[in-house]
Design a protein around this motif. Structure first.
Motif, PDB file in Angstrom:
ATOM      1  N   LEU A  76       8.981 -47.980 -33.189  1.00  0.00           N
ATOM      2  CA  LEU A  76       9.019 -48.680 -34.473  1.00  0.00           C
ATOM      3  C   LEU A  76      10.274 -49.538 -34.572  1.00  0.00           C
ATOM      4  CD1 LEU A  76       7.877 -49.031 -37.413  1.00  0.00           C
ATOM      5  CD2 LEU A  76       9.384 -47.110 -38.035  1.00  0.00           C
ATOM      6  N   ARG A 127       8.675 -54.951 -40.369  1.00  0.00           N
ATOM      7  CA  ARG A 127       8.603 -53.837 -39.440  1.00  0.00           C
ATOM      8  C   ARG A 127       7.343 -53.988 -38.597  1.00  0.00           C
ATOM      9  NH1 ARG A 127       6.777 -48.374 -42.796  1.00  0.00           N
ATOM     10  NH2 ARG A 127       4.907 -49.280 -43.735  1.00  0.00           N
ATOM     11  N   ARG A 128       7.393 -53.422 -37.429  1.00  0.00           N
ATOM     12  CA  ARG A 128       6.289 -53.545 -36.483  1.00  0.00           C
ATOM     13  C   ARG A 128       6.469 -52.489 -35.412  1.00  0.00           C
ATOM     14  NH1 ARG A 128       9.945 -57.582 -35.978  1.00  0.00           N
ATOM     15  NH2 ARG A 128      11.221 -57.525 -34.071  1.00  0.00           N
ATOM     16  N   TYR A 129       5.383 -52.184 -34.727  1.00  0.00           N
ATOM     17  CA  TYR A 129       5.503 -51.428 -33.493  1.00  0.00           C
ATOM     18  C   TYR A 129       5.768 -52.415 -32.362  1.00  0.00           C
ATOM     19  CZ  TYR A 129       3.696 -47.183 -35.708  1.00  0.00           C
ATOM     20  OH  TYR A 129       3.530 -46.084 -36.506  1.00  0.00           O
ATOM     21  N   LEU A 180       1.061 -51.381 -40.522  1.00  0.00           N
ATOM     22  CA  LEU A 180       1.170 -50.923 -39.138  1.00  0.00           C
ATOM     23  C   LEU A 180      -0.170 -50.446 -38.590  1.00  0.00           C
ATOM     24  CD1 LEU A 180       4.546 -49.012 -39.493  1.00  0.00           C
ATOM     25  CD2 LEU A 180       4.174 -51.233 -38.411  1.00  0.00           C
ATOM     26  N   ARG A 207      -4.644 -49.562 -31.791  1.00  0.00           N
ATOM     27  CA  ARG A 207      -3.710 -48.850 -32.686  1.00  0.00           C
ATOM     28  C   ARG A 207      -4.289 -47.504 -33.095  1.00  0.00           C
ATOM     29  NH1 ARG A 207       0.908 -47.932 -32.577  1.00  0.00           N
ATOM     30  NH2 ARG A 207       1.140 -50.135 -32.025  1.00  0.00           N
ATOM     31  N   SER A 259      12.311 -51.919 -37.342  1.00  0.00           N
ATOM     32  CA  SER A 259      12.436 -52.333 -38.745  1.00  0.00           C
ATOM     33  C   SER A 259      13.632 -53.262 -38.866  1.00  0.00           C
ATOM     34  CB  SER A 259      12.636 -51.113 -39.652  1.00  0.00           C
ATOM     35  OG  SER A 259      11.609 -50.164 -39.469  1.00  0.00           O
ATOM     36  N   ALA A 277       5.543 -45.055 -41.567  1.00  0.00           N
ATOM     37  CA  ALA A 277       5.204 -45.298 -40.173  1.00  0.00           C
ATOM     38  C   ALA A 277       5.180 -43.965 -39.448  1.00  0.00           C
ATOM     39  CB  ALA A 277       6.228 -46.231 -39.520  1.00  0.00           C
TER      40      ALA A 277
END
Length: 600
Positions: A79, A70-72, A558, A227, A81, A9
């Motif tokens: 970030l 996990r993601r933004y 991501l 993104r 997680s 990421a």
């Protein structure tokens, strides 16, 4: 061992960036700038070269577990997680607040459920993993010092040192928060201010919320476009407006190969196309900052125009090899600096002029010196456009008369003629119209293979080159011209992989070929997006959409893309994340949206 390239990421503060692996390890971070020496360089070596892992505690001989999710956080670079463990669930939030002062990397550990034992393992190694710093306590703070650099750790967890590593062990339950902040400061200065992790988190979230609100694209591919725009913004060096091609060096174009380059600089080409995409999606301030950076970097000297500069406009980018680093998955050598900086690449004049033209057409406030620079560029091209050069792909073999270079020289002249015709500049209009026609005839006579109905990589060559896909996009010929259609179809036949992705040009395998290098490389993602663009332009919109959506599927979880895709290993390869991949993603999304070519 470093993760797969797509396991990482990106977080950043518009001055530098860190790569965070799925296991919670920061394996790459240069401080205080993108092009500074790395403090964490495990990405290009081993943990001995510096890393910082925060995650669930496991026995010393057990591998660190990957996050289950996990993601933004929304449209941001924050970030999140999460790990599900037998004892509960824990979340780690990683971010770098946009800054005026000391760069900070902040990590916030939160208990979600149960009681989860956690561990932070921090091993700082300066000068790309070569220098072990002096680590000591200053009150409640931990500082690592080596030469001109110091890095300060502030945390509400207990820390202890062992094996030249700083550890913290603690347990979190629902509602618990444990914070870690790493701050860089010149070692001769006073310690950085004590951090405010929560205040910084709130400010960072607000920064990205406000920035994304300016996006004017609201089509079906908005998630991918936004993104990509955030990624491009993260690659912009805020103090100057310079844009790095990628935040990394030496991630290989072929696993185990030698095609490993330092991309932490501002290529005029990459920056120009980045700004074109940002202008098309509503971001004028970035365009204005880049134009100002360009004028400072070139400094009225287009005769000595470089293809790339440092992020503050530096000209000296000497290339060196770091022999103490084995390279990503033993892909050596690891290089810093870039010897291509002094190459002749005539296409750059076209990309820069196209960006200045688009800025003018979209209403960016007039800058008289920008217009003067554009005129100077054309005066230089008048006497140099017919020279051989190294071309868009920076070949390290002999110079050639690359067709793409000539086409972009035509673009530079054409856009300058339009500037003069608009009344915003003065120049020898008739002479340059004749020059434009001369370049066009030259390309069509010497760069076109009538027998195969395709343009070729260079004059007199039978090789193809994916940069030829830009011919209709730049307006050199209309999309329905038989030579354009023939070139597109030839590239599909000869440069496409089984999956339909596009190689830049034929590579040689073991022997050095057109680019002067040994080995092969993956499918070049920018070229694959260009093909989708061209297919839409010639009316094959369903085929264009299918290819575009296959390319979107190559992004990691991501939404990030490296430079290339290895069809054999089914992996991303090359420096990461790569501006030159995310820009054409945006451009193709805009074209497909305008044509209505998207799925339901």
């Amino acid at each position: 061992m470093a993760g797969r390239i797509e396991d990482y990421a990106l977080i950043g503060d518009m001055q530098t960036a860190a790569l965070v692996c799925r296991d919670g390890s920061v394996d790459w971070l240069c401080l205080p700038r993108f092009d500074s020496h790395a403090v964490f360089a495990a990405l290009l070596g081993t943990e001995e070269h510096g890393f910082w892992r925060v995650g669930p505690a496991v026995p010393p001989d057990a591998p660190a577990p990957h996050a289950d999710r996990r993601r933004y956080r929304g449209d941001s670079l924050i970030l999140e997680s999460e790990w599900d463990t037998p004892r509960g669930t824990v979340r780690v939030t990683d971010f770098m607040p946009p800054r005026d002062g000391a760069p900070q990397l902040i990590r916030v550990v939160e208990g979600v459920s149960g009681r989860v034992p956690m561990r932070s393992s921090l091993r700082m190694r300066f000068s790309y993993g070569r220098v072990v710093p002096w680590v000591h306590k200053v009150g409640d703070r931990t500082v690592a010092v080596a030469g001109p650099d110091s890095v300060w750790l502030d945390t509400d967890a207990e820390t202890h040192g062992k094996d030249l590593t700083t550890y913290s062990e603690f347990t979190v339950t629902p509602g618990d928060k444990v914070t870690f902040t790493l701050s860089w400061q010149p070692s001769h200065r006073e310690p950085p201010s004590l951090p405010d992790p929560q205040g910084s988190l709130d400010a960072t979230a607000e920064f990205w919320r406000e920035w994304v609100e300016h996006c004017t694209y609201h089509g079906p591919y908005r998630e991918a476009v936004v993104r990509s725009l955030i990624t491009l913004k993260a690659l912009t060096y805020a103090p100057t407006g310079g844009i790095v091609a990628a935040p990394t060096t030496s991630l290989p174009e072929e696993i185990g190969g030698v095609r490993n380059w330092d991309y932490r600089y501002t290529w005029l080409r990459d920056a120009a196309i980045t700004l074109s995409s940002m202008l098309r999606t509503g971001y004028r301030e970035e365009a204005r900052a880049w134009r100002d950076w360009l004028l400072r970097a070139v400094a009225g000297d287009p005769e000595n125009l470089q293809i790339m500069y440092g992020i503050a406009g530096e000209r000296e980018l000497g290339e060196a090899e770091l022999d103490w680093l084995p390279g990503y998955e033993n892909s050596g050598p690891v290089r810093v600096g870039n010897g291509a900086a002094n190459q002749l690449q005539l296409d750059v004049y076209g990309e820069v002029t196209e960006a200045l033209h688009l800025a003018h057409m979209t209403g960016l406030s007039r800058n008289d010196y920008a217009s003067l620079l554009q005129l100077k560029l054309i005066r230089y091209l008048e006497t140099h456009w017919d020279q051989p050069d190294e071309g868009i792909w920076e070949v390290r073999g002999p110079r050639r008369h690359f067709v793409h270079s000539k086409v972009m020289a035509w673009v530079a002249v054409d856009r300058t003629i339009k500037l003069i015709e608009s009344g915003d500049a003065d120049g020898p209009l008739e002479r340059w119209r004749e020059l434009r026609d001369e370049i066009h005839r030259d390309v069509c006579e010497k760069g076109y293979d009538k027998e195969r109905n395709t343009f070729t990589q260079s004059y007199g060559s039978r090789e193809l080159d994916a940069s030829l896909l830009l011919i209709p996009q730049m307006g050199f010929l209309p999309p329905d011209d038989k030579r354009v259609i023939g070139t597109i179809e030839a590239i599909q036949r000869e440069l496409s992989t089984e999956d339909g992705f596009v190689l830049r040009y034929p590579t040689s395998g073991a022997e050095a070929g057109v680019d002067g290098l040994e080995g092969d490389e993956g499918a070049f993602l920018a070229c694959s997006f260009w093909l989708a663009d061209d297919l839409a332009m010639i009316g094959r919109v369903d085929e264009a959409r299918r290819l575009f959506e296959k390319l979107l599927a190559l992004r990691n979880d991501l939404g990030l893309l490296a430079e290339e895709w290895d069809p054999r290993l089914q992996r991303q390869v090359g420096n990461f994340p790569q501006a030159f991949s995310h820009v054409p993603l945006i451009d193709t999304a805009l074209r497909l949206t305008a044509s209505g070519a998207y799925g339901g």
